[in-house]
Design a protein around this motif. Structure first.
Motif, PDB file in Angstrom:
ATOM      1  N   CYS A 185       8.795 -12.967   6.950  1.00 29.97           N
ATOM      2  CA  CYS A 185       9.079 -11.737   6.202  1.00 29.97           C
ATOM      3  C   CYS A 185       7.811 -10.901   6.003  1.00 29.97           C
ATOM      4  CB  CYS A 185       9.650 -12.121   4.845  1.00 29.97           C
ATOM      5  SG  CYS A 185      10.460 -10.770   3.980  1.00 29.97           S
ATOM      6  N   PRO A 186       7.947  -9.591   5.869  1.00 30.93           N
ATOM      7  CA  PRO A 186       6.796  -8.782   5.463  1.00 30.93           C
ATOM      8  C   PRO A 186       6.215  -9.292   4.153  1.00 30.93           C
ATOM      9  CG  PRO A 186       8.547  -7.367   6.249  1.00 30.93           C
ATOM     10  CD  PRO A 186       9.123  -8.752   6.199  1.00 30.93           C
ATOM     11  N   ASN A 187       4.930  -9.056   3.968  1.00 28.85           N
ATOM     12  CA  ASN A 187       4.221  -9.609   2.813  1.00 28.85           C
ATOM     13  C   ASN A 187       4.818  -9.180   1.484  1.00 28.85           C
ATOM     14  OD1 ASN A 187       2.271 -11.207   4.016  1.00 28.85           O
ATOM     15  ND2 ASN A 187       0.790  -9.546   4.202  1.00 28.85           N
ATOM     16  N   LEU A 188       4.847 -10.125   0.553  1.00 29.29           N
ATOM     17  CA  LEU A 188       5.090  -9.788  -0.844  1.00 29.29           C
ATOM     18  C   LEU A 188       3.855  -9.045  -1.326  1.00 29.29           C
ATOM     19  CD1 LEU A 188       6.690 -10.036  -3.488  1.00 29.29           C
ATOM     20  CD2 LEU A 188       5.638 -12.291  -3.813  1.00 29.29           C
ATOM     21  N   SER A 189       4.046  -7.826  -1.797  1.00 31.03           N
ATOM     22  CA  SER A 189       2.914  -6.990  -2.186  1.00 31.03           C
ATOM     23  C   SER A 189       2.166  -7.600  -3.367  1.00 31.03           C
ATOM     24  CB  SER A 189       3.399  -5.583  -2.548  1.00 31.03           C
ATOM     25  OG  SER A 189       2.336  -4.806  -3.059  1.00 31.03           O
ATOM     26  N   ALA A 190       0.837  -7.557  -3.303  1.00 32.58           N
ATOM     27  CA  ALA A 190       0.011  -8.055  -4.398  1.00 32.58           C
ATOM     28  C   ALA A 190      -0.006  -7.083  -5.573  1.00 32.58           C
ATOM     29  CB  ALA A 190      -1.420  -8.297  -3.913  1.00 32.58           C
ATOM     30  N   THR A 191       0.444  -5.873  -5.323  1.00 31.63           N
ATOM     31  CA  THR A 191       0.487  -4.834  -6.353  1.00 31.63           C
ATOM     32  C   THR A 191       1.929  -4.458  -6.633  1.00 31.63           C
ATOM     33  OG1 THR A 191      -1.619  -3.927  -5.570  1.00 31.63           O
ATOM     34  CG2 THR A 191      -0.279  -2.502  -6.979  1.00 31.63           C
ATOM     35  N   VAL A 192       2.299  -4.388  -7.884  1.00 32.55           N
ATOM     36  CA  VAL A 192       3.671  -4.017  -8.215  1.00 32.55           C
ATOM     37  C   VAL A 192       3.928  -2.570  -7.800  1.00 32.55           C
ATOM     38  CG1 VAL A 192       3.819  -5.619 -10.153  1.00 32.55           C
ATOM     39  CG2 VAL A 192       3.095  -3.255 -10.562  1.00 32.55           C
ATOM     40  N   PHE A 193       5.159  -2.282  -7.468  1.00 31.87           N
ATOM     41  CA  PHE A 193       5.560  -0.922  -7.140  1.00 31.87           C
ATOM     42  C   PHE A 193       5.754  -0.138  -8.437  1.00 31.87           C
ATOM     43  CE2 PHE A 193       6.357  -3.122  -3.276  1.00 31.87           C
ATOM     44  CZ  PHE A 193       6.330  -2.179  -2.255  1.00 31.87           C
ATOM     45  N   THR A 194       5.296   1.105  -8.428  1.00 34.23           N
ATOM     46  CA  THR A 194       5.491   2.007  -9.561  1.00 34.23           C
ATOM     47  C   THR A 194       5.855   3.386  -9.020  1.00 34.23           C
ATOM     48  OG1 THR A 194       3.211   2.845  -9.661  1.00 34.23           O
ATOM     49  CG2 THR A 194       3.675   0.775 -10.839  1.00 34.23           C
ATOM     50  N   GLY A 195       6.197   4.269  -9.927  1.00 37.27           N
ATOM     51  CA  GLY A 195       6.498   5.627  -9.506  1.00 37.27           C
ATOM     52  C   GLY A 195       5.311   6.323  -8.868  1.00 37.27           C
ATOM     53  N   ASN A 196       4.094   5.861  -9.178  1.00 36.38           N
ATOM     54  CA  ASN A 196       2.892   6.512  -8.659  1.00 36.38           C
ATOM     55  C   ASN A 196       2.418   5.960  -7.317  1.00 36.38           C
ATOM     56  OD1 ASN A 196       2.583   8.274 -10.866  1.00 36.38           O
ATOM     57  ND2 ASN A 196       1.552   6.691 -12.065  1.00 36.38           N
ATOM     58  N   ASN A 197       2.768   4.705  -7.010  1.00 35.98           N
ATOM     59  CA  ASN A 197       2.181   4.118  -5.795  1.00 35.98           C
ATOM     60  C   ASN A 197       3.188   3.690  -4.734  1.00 35.98           C
ATOM     61  OD1 ASN A 197       3.346   1.698  -6.580  1.00 35.98           O
ATOM     62  ND2 ASN A 197       1.449   0.724  -7.214  1.00 35.98           N
ATOM     63  N   THR A 198       4.475   3.915  -4.962  1.00 40.17           N
ATOM     64  CA  THR A 198       5.493   3.408  -4.043  1.00 40.17           C
ATOM     65  C   THR A 198       5.313   3.936  -2.624  1.00 40.17           C
ATOM     66  OG1 THR A 198       7.165   2.941  -5.724  1.00 40.17           O
ATOM     67  CG2 THR A 198       7.963   3.419  -3.514  1.00 40.17           C
ATOM     68  N   GLU A 199       5.084   5.223  -2.491  1.00 36.08           N
ATOM     69  CA  GLU A 199       4.911   5.807  -1.153  1.00 36.08           C
ATOM     70  C   GLU A 199       3.731   5.159  -0.428  1.00 36.08           C
ATOM     71  OE1 GLU A 199       5.571   8.175   2.148  1.00 36.08           O
ATOM     72  OE2 GLU A 199       6.842   7.898   0.379  1.00 36.08           O
TER      73      GLU A 199
END
Length: 281
Positions: A185-199
């Motif tokens: 699977c693609p990596n589990l992101s080390a950084t949570v998704f937020t409205g500011n960084n999702t893109e």
């Protein structure tokens, strides 16, 4: 057993399997797309994902320079931190995502999916593969099992991905964001998704996966790629050329040149996937 009777019995089991599969594939869909495809674009306050970030920071073993697979240290999650994860998931299920903006919702659903998946593994650990889980008859994994209740509606992981994330956002990079707890699977992101960084994170996920051999590689003139590109071919253009154009968009210069050469002189396209649990060996 008489051969004719044996054939009848086999056909009966196959028919039952098809019927049950059809029932299970639709059983957990509790709301039409029109229900979830609403938002409050005036909402400025994002959902708090700090507890999920805490879990990721403590237990995700991250790769360097996108050369490895991010691994999750399920074995060493403490009881206290398991409680924190449960609290986070309980809090997310008390939120009405429709009161948030579209970009905040996208981050909400991705984080919810990934946190639910980690919770699922922890609840059943030790397990060699997520495909060994699942409560439904004939199930291949737990994706159709009830996983969360949002706005009073019961959702499975498949509902979140295929009834909400994919149809609403129609962005193939979704596949690089949701994690199935497996090496392939693609990596589990080390950084949570937020409205500011999702893109930014969606694009980073595409680059990381496509430029890793488990995502894409050229071998002996043939193209060996993840089965994700077969399972969800419609999301990547539904033909070989459109898929390769998608891969080229995020490929590093060396891989991009190899993909161009493959387009000019096509070989076979083979699909692979590694379902082993994404934990340290």
């Amino acid at each position: 057993m008489n051969k004719n009777i044996k054939r009848i019995v086999i056909k009966g089991f196959l028919s039952l399997f098809i019927i049950l599969s059809g029932l299970y594939s639709t059983a957990s869909i509790t709301a039409p797309l029109s229900y979830w495809d609403k938002s409050n674009e005036s909402m400025l306050q994002d959902v708090d994902h700090s507890q999920w970030q805490y879990i990721l920071t403590r237990y995700l073993i991250t790769s360097k320079n996108n050369t490895q697979i991010n691994l999750f240290n399920y074995q060493h999650v403490t009881k206290a931190d398991k409680r924190i994860l449960k609290q986070y998931l309980a809090r997310l299920q008390q939120i009405d995502p429709l009161q948030h903006s579209k970009i905040q919702q996208q981050a909400y659903w991705i984080n919810l999916y990934n946190a639910l998946t980690v919770q699922l593994i922890l609840d059943n650990y030790p397990v060699k593969s997520i495909t060994k889980l699942g409560k439904r008859f004939f199930s291949f994994g737990p994706w159709d099992d009830d996983a969360a209740v949002i706005n009073g509606k019961t959702l499975s992981l498949n509902d979140i991905e295929h009834e909400i994330l994919r149809p609403i956002w129609q962005d193939p990079r979704i596949h690089y964001a949701v994690n199935c707890a497996s090496y392939g699977c693609p990596n589990l992101s080390a950084t949570v998704f937020t409205g500011n960084n999702t893109e930014q994170l969606l694009t980073a996920g595409a680059y990381a996966y496509i430029n890793h051999p488990r995502g894409v590689k050229i071998k002996g003139g043939d193209l060996e790629i993840s089965s994700i590109y077969k399972w969800y071919s419609e999301d990547f253009g539904d033909d070989d050329n459109a898929l390769i154009e998608h891969l080229k968009r995020y490929a590093n210069p060396r891989l991009k040149q190899a993909l161009i050469l493959f387009q000019q002189s096509p070989g076979d396209i083979d699909f692979e996937y590694d379902w082993r649990l994404n934990q340290p060996e």
